[in-house]
Design an enzyme around this catalytic site. Structure first.
Site, short mmCIF file in Angstrom:
data_model
loop_
_atom_site.label_atom_id
_atom_site.label_comp_id
_atom_site.label_asym_id
_atom_site.label_seq_id
_atom_site.Cartn_x
_atom_site.Cartn_y
_atom_site.Cartn_z
N GLU A 18 1.28 13.86 2.29
CA GLU A 18 1.54 14.36 0.99
C GLU A 18 0.26 14.63 0.50
O GLU A 18 0.17 15.68 -0.52
CB GLU A 18 2.24 12.80 0.03
CG GLU A 18 3.43 12.59 0.60
CD GLU A 18 3.74 11.47 -0.54
OE1 GLU A 18 4.13 11.77 -1.60
OE2 GLU A 18 3.82 10.33 0.12
N ARG A 51 0.29 -1.65 8.91
CA ARG A 51 1.26 -2.81 8.85
C ARG A 51 2.23 -2.77 9.82
O ARG A 51 2.73 -3.74 10.18
CB ARG A 51 1.85 -2.80 7.29
CG ARG A 51 0.92 -3.03 6.52
CD ARG A 51 1.56 -2.76 4.85
NE ARG A 51 1.89 -1.23 4.70
CZ ARG A 51 1.06 -0.49 4.18
NH1 ARG A 51 -0.20 -0.73 3.73
NH2 ARG A 51 1.23 0.76 3.89
#
Length: 176
Positions: free
Chosen positions: A96, A59
């Site tokens: 993560e 993005r």
């Protein structure tokens, strides 16, 4: 009057259970929202020399292209490993949920060029830090890092600020 945050929808349990996904595609789809985001992302850097905008996949490409167009300067993508043709340099980082690698063309940034790094969201700061390292390995100088969303609980802002970078985010959301 709407704020940038008003244009962003939250999708619960995406991509995994317990995640509150902050979806900026609704912001991009609205012409007023998109203009507001680009203008506000640029505001802190008015009057500064910026030679190129670097956008982080994916993005960040949308934002980076719009911001580079507004400034009439070049745009450089930082992509996931294996997506760029030609010679590249790579930087690994921890996510993560695992590890990843990003790449940039080895001739995309010239030494001394002033670079604005942009992306839609700042979470842990891993992707942004890896992108910054690539720019600096090519001799670029980071003038700032601009994001639409900051997720402060994940600590990315602190990571980048502790490395000495100026961070600008248009809004914050609590949670992950």
């Amino acid at each position: 009057m709407k704020t940038v945050k008003d244009y962003i929808r939250t999708i619960v349990d995406f991509p995994h259970e317990g995640i509150m996904f902050r979806d900026v595609t609704t912001l991009f789809a609205d012409p007023r929202g998109m203009r507001l985001a680009v203008d506000q992302m640029l505001a802190p850097y008015v009057g500064m020399q910026i030679d190129k905008v670097v956008g982080l996949e994916a993005r960040g490409f949308i934002l980076g292209g719009a911001i580079a167009h507004q400034l009439a300067i070049g745009f450089v993508p930082i992509r996931k490993k294996g997506k760029l043709p030609g010679r590249v340099i790579s930087e690994g980082y921890t996510l993560e949920y695992g590890e990843a690698v990003v790449e940039i063309h080895d001739d995309a940034i010239q030494p001394g060029e002033k670079i604005l790094v942009v992306d839609d969201l700042l979470a842990t700061g891993g992707t942004a830090a890896a992108g910054i390292k690539l720019v600096e390995r090519l001799g670029g100088e980071i003038v700032g890092c601009a994001f639409i969303v900051d997720l402060p609980e994940l600590g990315g802002r602190a990571v980048l600020e502790n490395l000495g970078y100026d961070i600008h985010a248009l809004c914050q959301f609590e949670g992950t």
